[in-house]
Scaffold this motif. Structure first.
Motif, PDB file in Angstrom:
ATOM      1  N   LEU A  44       2.021  -9.965  11.002  1.00 12.10           N
ATOM      2  CA  LEU A  44       2.737  -9.096  10.070  1.00 12.10           C
ATOM      3  C   LEU A  44       2.909  -7.710  10.689  1.00 12.10           C
ATOM      4  O   LEU A  44       2.164  -7.328  11.588  1.00 12.10           O
ATOM      5  CB  LEU A  44       1.958  -8.956   8.758  1.00 12.10           C
ATOM      6  CG  LEU A  44       1.677 -10.243   8.006  1.00 12.10           C
ATOM      7  CD1 LEU A  44       0.706  -9.973   6.871  1.00 12.10           C
ATOM      8  CD2 LEU A  44       2.964 -10.835   7.475  1.00 12.10           C
ATOM      9  N   VAL A  52      -4.296 -12.142   3.836  1.00 13.34           N
ATOM     10  CA  VAL A  52      -3.639 -10.911   4.280  1.00 13.34           C
ATOM     11  C   VAL A  52      -2.159 -10.940   3.929  1.00 13.34           C
ATOM     12  O   VAL A  52      -1.594  -9.951   3.455  1.00 13.34           O
ATOM     13  CB  VAL A  52      -3.844 -10.705   5.805  1.00 13.34           C
ATOM     14  CG1 VAL A  52      -3.032  -9.532   6.316  1.00 13.34           C
ATOM     15  CG2 VAL A  52      -5.322 -10.502   6.117  1.00 13.34           C
ATOM     16  N   LYS A  53      -1.510 -12.075   4.124  1.00  8.50           N
ATOM     17  CA  LYS A  53      -0.072 -12.191   3.848  1.00  8.50           C
ATOM     18  C   LYS A  53       0.245 -12.019   2.364  1.00  8.50           C
ATOM     19  O   LYS A  53       1.324 -11.557   2.010  1.00  8.50           O
ATOM     20  CB  LYS A  53       0.456 -13.531   4.348  1.00  8.50           C
ATOM     21  CG  LYS A  53       0.541 -13.584   5.854  1.00  8.50           C
ATOM     22  CD  LYS A  53       0.959 -14.944   6.356  1.00  8.50           C
ATOM     23  CE  LYS A  53       0.935 -14.942   7.885  1.00  8.50           C
ATOM     24  NZ  LYS A  53       1.207 -16.264   8.439  1.00  8.50           N
ATOM     25  N   CYS A  79      -1.291   2.185   6.814  1.00  7.70           N
ATOM     26  CA  CYS A  79      -2.446   1.668   7.549  1.00  7.70           C
ATOM     27  C   CYS A  79      -2.611   2.334   8.902  1.00  7.70           C
ATOM     28  O   CYS A  79      -3.578   2.067   9.600  1.00  7.70           O
ATOM     29  CB  CYS A  79      -2.303   0.156   7.744  1.00  7.70           C
ATOM     30  SG  CYS A  79      -2.299  -0.768   6.205  1.00  7.70           S
ATOM     31  N   THR A 108       2.343  -3.819  10.590  1.00  7.87           N
ATOM     32  CA  THR A 108       1.358  -2.938   9.978  1.00  7.87           C
ATOM     33  C   THR A 108       2.080  -1.868   9.170  1.00  7.87           C
ATOM     34  O   THR A 108       2.910  -1.141   9.706  1.00  7.87           O
ATOM     35  CB  THR A 108       0.483  -2.270  11.059  1.00  7.87           C
ATOM     36  OG1 THR A 108      -0.165  -3.294  11.813  1.00  7.87           O
ATOM     37  CG2 THR A 108      -0.558  -1.359  10.447  1.00  7.87           C
ATOM     38  N   PRO A 145      -3.250  -7.103   9.829  1.00  3.52           N
ATOM     39  CA  PRO A 145      -1.845  -7.481   9.617  1.00  3.52           C
ATOM     40  C   PRO A 145      -1.169  -7.909  10.922  1.00  3.52           C
ATOM     41  O   PRO A 145      -0.568  -8.988  10.977  1.00  3.52           O
ATOM     42  CB  PRO A 145      -1.209  -6.215   9.034  1.00  3.52           C
ATOM     43  CG  PRO A 145      -2.337  -5.510   8.365  1.00  3.52           C
ATOM     44  CD  PRO A 145      -3.533  -5.783   9.237  1.00  3.52           C
ATOM     45  N   SER A 146      -1.295  -7.117  11.970  1.00  4.14           N
ATOM     46  CA  SER A 146      -0.621  -7.477  13.228  1.00  4.14           C
ATOM     47  C   SER A 146      -1.246  -8.720  13.847  1.00  4.14           C
ATOM     48  O   SER A 146      -0.539  -9.531  14.444  1.00  4.14           O
ATOM     49  CB  SER A 146      -0.632  -6.312  14.210  1.00  4.14           C
ATOM     50  OG  SER A 146      -1.943  -5.972  14.581  1.00  4.14           O
ATOM     51  N   LEU A 174      -0.675  -4.754   1.119  1.00  2.00           N
ATOM     52  CA  LEU A 174      -1.256  -4.011   2.237  1.00  2.00           C
ATOM     53  C   LEU A 174      -1.228  -2.501   2.069  1.00  2.00           C
ATOM     54  O   LEU A 174      -2.226  -1.830   2.357  1.00  2.00           O
ATOM     55  CB  LEU A 174      -0.597  -4.437   3.550  1.00  2.00           C
ATOM     56  CG  LEU A 174      -0.854  -5.894   3.946  1.00  2.00           C
ATOM     57  CD1 LEU A 174      -0.080  -6.237   5.212  1.00  2.00           C
ATOM     58  CD2 LEU A 174      -2.328  -6.159   4.124  1.00  2.00           C
ATOM     59  N   CYS A 214      -5.586 -15.154   7.274  1.00  2.71           N
ATOM     60  CA  CYS A 214      -4.207 -14.660   7.387  1.00  2.71           C
ATOM     61  C   CYS A 214      -3.415 -14.943   6.120  1.00  2.71           C
ATOM     62  O   CYS A 214      -2.557 -14.140   5.735  1.00  2.71           O
ATOM     63  CB  CYS A 214      -3.525 -15.247   8.618  1.00  2.71           C
ATOM     64  SG  CYS A 214      -4.116 -14.494  10.155  1.00  2.71           S
TER      65      CYS A 214
END
Length: 109
Positions: free
Chosen positions: A95, A61-62, A101, A97, A90-91, A66, A58
């Protein structure tokens, strides 16, 4: 000479680049992610019932761009990644999306 589909060529080149990055010893940066950190999310994006992404995944990803990453969603199967799993990261990491995406592999939020 036959006309080449530019979009298909770009996708093929990106797939080749991603495969090379995954196998390379030296990290390459793509969409603000070092290729050496991609393996932190591998379990969460492969298979039918992947585990929840861990804290390290995560964090990757953060810090990722994205919208940039989501441009490559059509080539994910070529590198062994389940697109549905990848596009829900992301979700699953808390986060929102990005619009880029959504589509093909995801239902709108």
């Amino acid at each position: 000479m036959a006309k080449t589909n530019g979009n298909a060529l770009v996708q093929w080149l990106v797939a080749t680049l991603l495969i090379a990055m995954l196998g390379a010893a030296k990290a390459v940066v793509l969409c603000d992610i070092e290729s050496s950190k991609l393996n932190l999310c591998y379990a969460a994006v492969t298979g039918k019932h992947p585990p929840r992404p861990n804290e390290k995944c995560c964090e990757v990803v953060k810090n990722a761009n994205l919208p940039c990453l989501c441009r490559y969603k059509s080539i994910l199967p070529a590198v062994g990644i389940n697109p549905t799993n990848a596009l829900t990261l992301p979700s699953r990491c808390g986060l929102k999306t990005p619009p880029e995406c959504r589509g093909n592999y995801l239902k709108p939020e």
